[in-house]
Every structure is written in C-alpha cells, then in structure tokens.
Design a protein around this motif. Structure first.
Motif, mmCIF file in Angstrom:
data_model
loop_
_atom_site.group_PDB
_atom_site.id
_atom_site.type_symbol
_atom_site.label_atom_id
_atom_site.label_comp_id
_atom_site.label_asym_id
_atom_site.label_seq_id
_atom_site.Cartn_x
_atom_site.Cartn_y
_atom_site.Cartn_z
ATOM 1 N N LYS A 1 131.599 -54.317 33.852
ATOM 2 C CA LYS A 1 133.143 -54.472 34.846
ATOM 3 C C LYS A 1 133.140 -53.320 35.773
ATOM 4 N N GLN A 2 133.096 -51.882 35.254
ATOM 5 C CA GLN A 2 133.399 -50.892 36.093
ATOM 6 C C GLN A 2 131.749 -50.663 37.290
ATOM 7 N N PHE A 3 130.858 -51.377 36.629
ATOM 8 C CA PHE A 3 129.484 -51.241 37.386
ATOM 9 C C PHE A 3 129.623 -52.137 38.638
ATOM 10 N N TRP A 4 130.137 -53.252 38.325
ATOM 11 C CA TRP A 4 130.305 -54.357 39.602
ATOM 12 C C TRP A 4 131.191 -54.004 40.283
ATOM 13 N N ARG A 5 132.388 -53.667 39.960
ATOM 14 C CA ARG A 5 133.398 -53.240 40.817
ATOM 15 C C ARG A 5 133.124 -51.969 41.712
ATOM 16 N N TYR A 6 132.335 -51.278 41.205
ATOM 17 C CA TYR A 6 131.839 -50.239 41.973
ATOM 18 C C TYR A 6 130.612 -50.354 42.836
ATOM 19 N N SER A 7 129.968 -51.461 42.551
ATOM 20 C CA SER A 7 129.029 -51.798 43.646
ATOM 21 C C SER A 7 129.515 -52.743 44.726
ATOM 22 N N LEU A 8 130.444 -53.594 44.218
ATOM 23 C CA LEU A 8 131.218 -54.170 45.446
ATOM 24 C C LEU A 8 131.946 -53.187 46.435
ATOM 25 N N ARG A 9 132.469 -52.167 46.005
ATOM 26 C CA ARG A 9 132.885 -51.089 46.583
ATOM 27 C C ARG A 9 132.193 -50.432 47.818
ATOM 28 N N VAL A 10 130.898 -50.192 47.220
ATOM 29 C CA VAL A 10 129.694 -49.692 48.093
ATOM 30 C C VAL A 10 129.401 -50.723 49.054
ATOM 31 N N ALA A 11 129.115 -52.170 48.432
ATOM 32 C CA ALA A 11 128.937 -52.865 49.680
ATOM 33 C C ALA A 11 130.006 -53.128 50.640
ATOM 34 N N ASP A 12 131.180 -52.896 50.437
ATOM 35 C CA ASP A 12 132.392 -53.064 51.453
ATOM 36 C C ASP A 12 132.246 -51.730 52.290
ATOM 37 N N ILE A 13 132.095 -50.731 51.789
ATOM 38 C CA ILE A 13 131.969 -49.500 52.567
ATOM 39 C C ILE A 13 130.838 -49.468 53.481
ATOM 40 N N SER A 14 129.621 -50.020 52.976
ATOM 41 C CA SER A 14 128.605 -50.169 53.579
ATOM 42 C C SER A 14 128.578 -51.135 54.989
ATOM 43 N N ARG A 15 129.425 -52.483 54.757
ATOM 44 C CA ARG A 15 129.483 -53.210 55.945
ATOM 45 C C ARG A 15 130.499 -52.424 56.770
ATOM 46 N N SER A 16 131.437 -51.595 56.287
ATOM 47 C CA SER A 16 132.597 -51.297 57.258
ATOM 48 C C SER A 16 131.779 -50.340 58.214
ATOM 49 N N LEU A 17 130.902 -49.288 57.553
ATOM 50 C CA LEU A 17 130.180 -48.357 58.117
ATOM 51 C C LEU A 17 128.938 -48.925 59.100
ATOM 52 N N ALA A 18 128.470 -49.815 58.560
ATOM 53 C CA ALA A 18 127.458 -50.521 59.548
ATOM 54 C C ALA A 18 127.970 -51.194 60.788
ATOM 55 N N GLY A 19 129.382 -51.553 60.762
ATOM 56 C CA GLY A 19 130.075 -51.941 62.275
ATOM 57 C C GLY A 19 130.247 -50.772 63.118
ATOM 58 N N VAL A 20 130.479 -49.619 62.373
ATOM 59 C CA VAL A 20 130.682 -48.458 63.355
ATOM 60 C C VAL A 20 129.018 -47.948 63.732
ATOM 61 N N LEU A 21 128.045 -48.097 63.061
ATOM 62 C CA LEU A 21 126.925 -47.666 63.433
ATOM 63 C C LEU A 21 126.030 -48.878 64.188
ATOM 64 N N ARG A 22 126.700 -49.816 64.420
ATOM 65 C CA ARG A 22 126.036 -50.975 64.776
ATOM 66 C C ARG A 22 124.916 -51.416 64.260
ATOM 67 N N GLN A 23 124.875 -51.630 63.001
ATOM 68 C CA GLN A 23 123.659 -52.095 62.091
ATOM 69 C C GLN A 23 124.262 -53.426 61.878
ATOM 70 N N ASN A 24 123.170 -54.089 61.124
ATOM 71 C CA ASN A 24 123.645 -55.404 60.545
ATOM 72 C C ASN A 24 124.459 -55.301 59.230
ATOM 73 N N GLU A 25 125.874 -55.719 59.561
ATOM 74 C CA GLU A 25 126.727 -55.552 58.461
ATOM 75 C C GLU A 25 126.218 -56.478 57.285
ATOM 76 N N GLY A 26 125.703 -58.013 57.416
ATOM 77 C CA GLY A 26 125.408 -58.694 56.452
ATOM 78 C C GLY A 26 124.339 -57.841 55.505
ATOM 79 N N ASN A 27 123.165 -57.352 56.370
ATOM 80 C CA ASN A 27 122.178 -56.534 55.280
ATOM 81 C C ASN A 27 122.685 -55.397 54.897
ATOM 82 N N ALA A 28 123.791 -54.797 55.221
ATOM 83 C CA ALA A 28 124.269 -53.576 54.738
ATOM 84 C C ALA A 28 125.198 -53.938 53.368
ATOM 85 N N PHE A 29 125.882 -55.252 53.589
ATOM 86 C CA PHE A 29 126.601 -55.484 52.445
ATOM 87 C C PHE A 29 125.727 -55.734 51.453
#
Length: 275
Positions: free
Chosen positions: A103-131
C-alpha cells in the motif's frame, strides 16, 4: 545473486499479459490507432471493466454514463489509458511480497509518477512517458524481494526500501541496485528504449558517459517523494537536495518543491486499480 541470474530467476519477473503487451506496443507507436486500442481493450473483460469504471469515476465528471470501450478511450485520452493499463498490469503481477508494504509502495510510486509528469511539463519532455516511468521506476525493489527474500532482510533492516540511501545500500550488498533490475524488467516487457535507459540511469543520470534527462527527472521526483515519506523538514530538504542533477536540468530546490502536480484526483482514482 548476480544481476543476470536475478533477471532470469523463474517467477521473479512476472509475465506481461498478452493483452497488455499488445496495448503497450500499439501505444508506443508514433501514431497509435485509438480504434485498435479500443479493440484490444475489449478483448480483455477485466481491463474493459476497469476502463469503464475509471471513465465513469468522479474525476471526469461525465454528464452521461460511458457504456463502451471506444467512447471511454476517446474520453480518457491515450495518456490516461496507458497509465490505467500499466496500473492494472502491475496490480495483477505483484501481490503479497515479503518485506514490502505494498500500500505504501504504490502510494509512493503514484506520487513519483505525478511529480515526474509535472516536471516533464516544465522541461518540455513527454509527460505520458514520464508518468509511466515514474510509476515503474522502483519495480526492481519488488523483483529483488520476490527472487531473493532472505538476502533482502539485512538490507531492509539497515535501510528501508524508501530511504534516500537505499540505492547505495543495495549496491554495497549486491553490486547493483533496483534501477538496473527495473531496467532489465522493462526491457523484457518491451518498453521503449528511452524508458529502459531512464530506469537504468536514474541513480546517476549524468555520470560518466551518461546524459539521461528522463533519468534525471526520475531522480528528482524520487528524491522528493522519498523525502515526503520520511517526513524531512526544511533543513533536511536543503541538505539532501541533489543539486548537481537539478543544476544540469535547470531546476533548483524551490522549483522542484513549488511545481505541484495538478492531477492528484486522477492518481487517487488510478490507485484503486493497483490492488
């Protein structure tokens, strides 16, 4: 256990369901066909049910009930469909793993996915791949616990799976980390080469000959999510921020902390499919 032996250990790497591998192959194309994606989803009753449940969830606030896969794919969009497919595959593949609070592992992994997509938007990378990369970036930890549970006990006792020093502890014990294991899994699952590279390089994305921007993005997203899990205070954040990686990407501490993801409800809805 050596890395090659681990990656070939029976049962350590769950087999990707054919329906999921076919879907990912289509979605990885430069010009994926939404109709074919809908058709492939419709061949899997369980996945069809999940897609319809998500499309009718409160997150999307649809004015009428979505009743078929084609409508659902059109409404969700390929980025959300890909995330759902991955969540369903991961939830079905990894269950009851010794030494891991899933439960903790997937909560953490989803959080990383969200942050990755957000940062990808800033860096103009593919947001879907980053998520997607963020969602699976630590899968190697699960694989290692499946293949060698006894050997993982002393590592876990000394350094918890989400500790900031976890990768260093694994390298000290085994000579490799969850990053290389996850990359090996992604390669066997036929993920895009750039995603395999990012998973492999996420610990040291700009060391030696490596220059992996997606790997660097994963490093920052993982740092932030782990810092939250262990509840670092302001001084702890300053002391542990990977500033050289941030500098290489053009991101400082404040920009990483202030750029909050905007789709928390989607991740919360998606989390229901990793069970």
């Amino acid at each position: 256990m050596q890395l090659e032996a681990l990656l070939n250990f029976p049962g350590a790497l769950p087999t990707m369901p054919r329906s999921v591998s076919d879907l990912l192959a289509e979605m990885n194309k430069e010009d994926p066909d939404p109709k074919k994606i809908g058709h492939l989803i419709a061949q899997d009753p369980a996945l069809t049910t999940r897609v319809l449940r998500l499309s009718n969830s409160a997150f999307f606030r649809v004015s009428r009930k979505i009743g078929n896969v084609e409508e659902a794919v059109a409404m969700l969009g390929l980025t959300h469909v890909r995330s759902l497919v991955m969540a369903a595959a991961l939830g079905a593949s990894f269950k009851n793993i010794p030494g891991i609070d899933l439960k903790q592992f997937w909560r953490y992994s989803l959080r990383v996915a969200d942050i990755s997509r957000s940062l990808a938007g800033v860096l103009r990378q593919n947001e879907g791949n980053a998520f997607t990369a963020g969602l699976i970036h630590a899968i190697g930890i699960l694989v290692m616990h499946i293949a060698m549970p006894d050997e993982m006990v002393p590592v876990d006792m000394g350094t918890s799976p989400l500790d900031l020093q976890r990768a260093a502890a694994e390298r000290n014990y085994f000579g490799y980390t969850y990053a290389e294991v996850g990359a090996g899994m992604a390669e066997k699952w036929h993920f895009p080469p750039e995603m395999v590279s990012a998973l492999a390089n996420q610990i040291e994305p700009f060391e030696g000959e490596a220059y992996d921007r997606l790997g660097g993005l994963l490093h920052l997203a993982s740092w932030r999510a782990r810092a939250e899990e262990i509840q670092l205070d302001a001084s702890g954040l300053v002391a542990t921020f990977p500033d050289m990686i941030g500098l290489t990407l053009g991101l400082d501490l404040d920009s990483v902390l202030e750029k909050d993801p905007t789709e928390w409800s989607f991740s919360q809805a998606l989390g229901a499919f990793i069970d």
